[in-house]
Design an enzyme around this catalytic site. Sequence first.
Site, PDB file in Angstrom:
ATOM      1  N   TYR A 187      10.417 -16.152   0.342  1.00  0.00           N
ATOM      2  CA  TYR A 187       9.288 -16.882  -0.241  1.00  0.00           C
ATOM      3  C   TYR A 187       9.517 -18.378  -0.174  1.00  0.00           C
ATOM      4  CZ  TYR A 187       7.606 -12.377  -1.593  1.00  0.00           C
ATOM      5  OH  TYR A 187       7.154 -11.087  -1.539  1.00  0.00           O
ATOM      6  N   TYR A 222      -3.759 -12.954  -9.124  1.00  0.00           N
ATOM      7  CA  TYR A 222      -3.156 -12.340  -7.943  1.00  0.00           C
ATOM      8  C   TYR A 222      -1.689 -12.094  -8.251  1.00  0.00           C
ATOM      9  CZ  TYR A 222      -1.188 -11.730  -3.304  1.00  0.00           C
ATOM     10  OH  TYR A 222      -0.517 -11.223  -2.218  1.00  0.00           O
ATOM     11  N   HIS A 224      -1.434  -7.234  -2.847  1.00  0.00           N
ATOM     12  CA  HIS A 224      -1.272  -6.602  -1.533  1.00  0.00           C
ATOM     13  C   HIS A 224      -0.045  -5.699  -1.585  1.00  0.00           C
ATOM     14  CE1 HIS A 224      -3.495 -10.337  -0.529  1.00  0.00           C
ATOM     15  NE2 HIS A 224      -4.122  -9.541   0.304  1.00  0.00           N
ATOM     16  N   ASN A 260       4.331   1.773   1.485  1.00  0.00           N
ATOM     17  CA  ASN A 260       5.049   1.710   0.211  1.00  0.00           C
ATOM     18  C   ASN A 260       4.386   2.642  -0.816  1.00  0.00           C
ATOM     19  OD1 ASN A 260       6.428   1.059  -2.108  1.00  0.00           O
ATOM     20  ND2 ASN A 260       6.369  -1.150  -1.766  1.00  0.00           N
ATOM     21  N   GLU A 261       4.621   3.945  -0.619  1.00  0.00           N
ATOM     22  CA  GLU A 261       3.956   4.946  -1.461  1.00  0.00           C
ATOM     23  C   GLU A 261       4.350   4.846  -2.926  1.00  0.00           C
ATOM     24  OE1 GLU A 261       4.110   8.909   0.108  1.00  0.00           O
ATOM     25  OE2 GLU A 261       3.681   8.200   2.149  1.00  0.00           O
ATOM     26  N   ALA A 275       5.046   2.139  -4.674  1.00  0.00           N
ATOM     27  CA  ALA A 275       4.271   1.056  -5.282  1.00  0.00           C
ATOM     28  C   ALA A 275       2.794   1.445  -5.419  1.00  0.00           C
ATOM     29  CB  ALA A 275       4.407  -0.223  -4.462  1.00  0.00           C
ATOM     30  N   PHE A 301       2.458   3.787  -8.301  1.00  0.00           N
ATOM     31  CA  PHE A 301       2.689   3.058  -9.550  1.00  0.00           C
ATOM     32  C   PHE A 301       1.417   2.332  -9.981  1.00  0.00           C
ATOM     33  CE2 PHE A 301       3.754  -1.133 -11.395  1.00  0.00           C
ATOM     34  CZ  PHE A 301       4.361  -0.728 -12.575  1.00  0.00           C
ATOM     35  N   TYR A 302       0.821   1.594  -9.073  1.00  0.00           N
ATOM     36  CA  TYR A 302      -0.378   0.830  -9.432  1.00  0.00           C
ATOM     37  C   TYR A 302      -1.571   1.739  -9.715  1.00  0.00           C
ATOM     38  CZ  TYR A 302       2.055  -3.475  -8.308  1.00  0.00           C
ATOM     39  OH  TYR A 302       2.941  -4.520  -8.312  1.00  0.00           O
ATOM     40  N   TYR A 338      -1.317  -7.792   8.341  1.00  0.00           N
ATOM     41  CA  TYR A 338      -1.181  -8.773   7.258  1.00  0.00           C
ATOM     42  C   TYR A 338       0.228  -9.370   7.244  1.00  0.00           C
ATOM     43  CZ  TYR A 338      -1.026 -10.636   2.493  1.00  0.00           C
ATOM     44  OH  TYR A 338      -0.868 -11.450   1.393  1.00  0.00           O
TER      45      TYR A 338
END
Length: 164
Positions: free
Chosen positions: A34, A77, A115, A120-121, A123, A126-127, A141
Amino acid sequence: MGAGREVAISLDGVRDKNVMQLMKLNTVLFPVRYNDKYYADALASGEFTKLAYYNDICVGSIACRLEKKEGCAICVYIMTLGVLAPYRGLGIGTRLLNHVLDLCSKQNIPEIYLHVQTSNEDAINFYKKLGFEITETIKNYYTNIDPPDCFVLTKFITPSQAKK
């Protein structure tokens, strides 16, 4: 979690003095590096960016950015949300996300999104468990990670979800 076992989870804000902890976590948790803007946005978001501690050990974080979006005065975000592998399944990620969802409710912010890499199953599940839905797929992306595609997961927060 075993019955009768009290887990000491605490959250702390990210400031100039401890932003290095967020940087170290991100290095371990995510396959991308990052830039300075990410950390500036994280610091600028105030209460929307937190470090999580398990028995006083820094084990996770959530970093958000406040945005103006078409048709939405302000939305949130989620730039990153992660917990070190040995500490997953203890409710730390849920606690971090619920902290931000509560802030959205209290501040009448109607939308929160992020995003997630299509592969990433963990994650995605989870969401979804916390009320997010896939609202878009974006091809290519990501750069330098495979697969490069992502889902946009969104949760719309209605006034009835606000905690009083």
